[in-house]
Design a protein around this motif. Structure first.
Motif: not given
Length: 597
Positions: A522-531
């Motif tokens: 569940d990635m609903s709380a993942v507001t940002a991601i990098d490489i």
């Protein structure tokens, strides 16, 4: 936690009954709505993205939003002027009742400021104008209603010690004076530049626990400094630490000189921009500028929180910076928000920044005509006034509450309190801010990952640790990542998820249940991601593929979905393995498992 979940599962039936309840929920989803696919992101433009990011970063409050709504140029100009000069906002509603309160407060802090205007660390015969010019500048530009500006003993000590390393105030008093004024100019230029560049968010690292610790420590230091007036000791240490003050209390006795009357002339001709000491004044200006800015904003935010309003960090930087630039040209040394004066101002009933103008007027009249009379002012009266004002600012309930709610916040409070009291204000604040930064970084490097289950009778999936009636979904391991995924957390994320998989497989084997076949993130709380975070997800997928397990993503938000698509990770995961939410992912997987059976 695992033991509680296991016992609850035994009480509510075996794995098959749980499976059919989840399957029923999945059928309800399919009856009401079809399974929605996460749409591919729209094409993004670099310039538009940069514009959006800069707006959110530097103008999160959209300061000119009222200007945009105005139809006439006149009203728009008025709104702009009100933004640049906050005095125009509250000045239109100013009343005689407010002035009465401000007048009392202003005269009270003037009675404290007048005996302190002699800057002994620079030159005994030179009377500082810092209690006259800067308060008038801050009245127009400042956003705090309670901040009383003036010279800071802490900043003055730093200024004096840095300059005296290369120039003696006794052997070269005129040069020393010029260097002090030039350093004040550079300090103001730095402060105004930070405000102009909209870097006021820097002060957000001064958290409430840090400010509370600063307030307690500064209040005790202020009380200790008044021992000079209470005991009649004339020669007192300029240091602010607890131990130096106590040592000075028992060791030193000397005189107080007669105060002279008159104003110093403009000092713009004393600024040295072409000399061998230029780098010294720049270095001194930068350090004292940062210290005075930190102290001034900390004091301003402290009293703003007591009256439940906010100050604008950018406006404060501009106001403090401009008043130091102007001050350096009018015989003023570096000025900031004074804790002792602000405490007296607050407790005297100040309502607006007009109290600063009252103080400035009183100081001006006194410096011009009445200065010798203040030689007879009993120091003990001034000391008691300050002590009464600041003692009430020490709130013993704050550390108790912080200990109960958040131990790291308590450590930040304690560090600020002890550091300010026993070392110095800048070091105490710096350590406390460092702890606050570590608190911010901990969730980034070690993001929380929660195992989720279905709340029976609903289509909701919640943490098993929080919802005791939530049950594991057969054949599925549902994990919620509750923080942005960056390079600092990529390896931890990979190791922790694979550990969850191993532990769930061991649990299923021990309980003789069917093992997991799908891992849903569940990635609903993942507001940002990098490489690095994207690579970590792909590594997890590869590891799960080797175990014949399938990785499914649920609810990647816009920016995360965009980066997954651009990096081609979207294609590697496959659109059929990316769902709008956990419920639809479970519904699709449950249908697939039933068809395979």
């Amino acid at each position: 936690m695992t033991g509680k979940v296991e016992s609850a599962a035994e009480e509510n039936g075996d794995i098959e009954s749980s499976y059919f309840s989840v399957a029923a929920a999945a059928q309800e989803i399919q009856k009401s709505d079809e399974v929605h696919k996460v749409p591919l992101p729209q094409n993004q433009r670099t310039f538009r993205d940069l514009k959006h990011w800069s707006g959110e970063c530097f103008f999160p409050d959209d300061p000119l939003h009222k200007v945009k709504k105005q139809k006439t140029v006149t009203k728009k100009m008025l709104m702009v002027l009100q933004y640049l000069f906050p005095v125009l906002i509250w000045g239109s509603d100013y009343s005689l009742e407010l002035f009465k309160s401000d007048a009392i407060a202003g005269l009270t802090i003037a009675s404290l400021a007048i005996p302190q205007i002699k800057m002994s660390c620079v030159k005994d015969s030179y009377i500082d104008n810092s209690s006259f010019v800067p308060p008038l500048i801050y009245l127009v530009l400042g956003s705090s209603r309670d901040l009383a500006v003036g010279s800071s003993s802490i900043v003055s000590v730093v200024l004096g010690s840095m300059l005296s390393e290369e120039v003696s105030p006794y052997e070269q008093p005129e040069l020393y004076l010029k260097l002090a004024l030039t350093s004040t100019f550079f300090a103001g230029a730095l402060q105004a530049s930070l405000g102009l560049l909209r870097l006021g968010f820097i002060v957000e690292f001064l958290s409430k626990p840090t400010l509370a610790g600063f307030t307690g420590g500064a209040a005790i230091i202020t009380v200790l400094q008044q021992l000079k007036g209470l005991t009649g000791i004339n020669h007192f240490t300029t240091k602010t630490g607890f131990l130096p003050v106590m040592l000075s209390l028992f060791k030193h006795i000397s005189e107080v000189g007669m105060l002279e009357e008159g104003l110093n002339p403009p000092s713009i001709n004393k600024l040295l921009f072409k000399s061998s000491y230029l780098m010294l004044t720049i270095k001194t200006g930068i350090i004292t500028g940062i210290l005075s800015l930190t102290e001034g904003i900390a004091v301003g935010r402290t009293f703003a929180s007591l009256k439940d309003y906010q100050i604008d960090g950018n406006k404060e930087m501009m106001a403090i910076g401009i008043m130091n630039i102007v001050g350096s040209c009018s015989s003023c040394f570096i000025t900031t928000g004074s804790f002792s004066r602000s405490a007296v101002n607050y407790n005297s009933g100040s309502k607006t920044a007009i109290s600063n103008s009252v103080m400035a007027s009183a100081v001006l009249i006194t410096m011009m005509f009445l200065m010798p009379l203040f030689y007879y002012t009993p120091d003990v009266i001034l000391a008691v006034t300050i002590i009464i004002a600041v003692v009430g600012l020490i709130d013993l309930k704050v550390p108790i509450k912080l200990w109960k709610v958040d131990k790291i916040d308590f450590i930040a409070y304690l560090t600020a309190f002890i550091g300010v009291l026993f070392i110095s204000v800048p070091i105490g604040l710096a350590i406390a801010v460092g702890i606050s930064v570590i608190k911010i970084l901990l969730p980034v490097t070690r993001p929380n990952i929660a195992i989720m289950g279905n709340v029976l009778g609903t289509q909701s999936y919640r943490s098993l640790g929080q919802y005791r009636d939530a049950k594991r979904v057969p054949y599925l391991l549902i994990l919620s990542i509750e923080f942005p995924v960056y390079f600092a957390s990529a390896v931890y994320l990979q190791d922790r998820i694979l550990r969850w998989v191993r532990e769930e497989e061991e649990r299923a084997l021990m309980l003789k249940e069917n093992g997991i076949k799908f891992v849903v993130l569940d990635m609903s709380a993942v507001t940002a991601i990098d490489i690095s975070g994207i690579d970590a997800l792909l590594e997890i997928k590869k590891a799960l593929d080797n175990r014949s397990l399938q990785l499914v993503l649920a609810n990647p938000i816009g920016e995360v979905a965009n980066k997954l698509f651009i990096s081609e990770a979207w294609e590697k995961f496959g659109s059929n393995n990316i769902y709008m939410n956990v419920a639809e992912a479970v519904a699709a997987i449950t249908t697939l498992i039933k068809s395979q059976k």
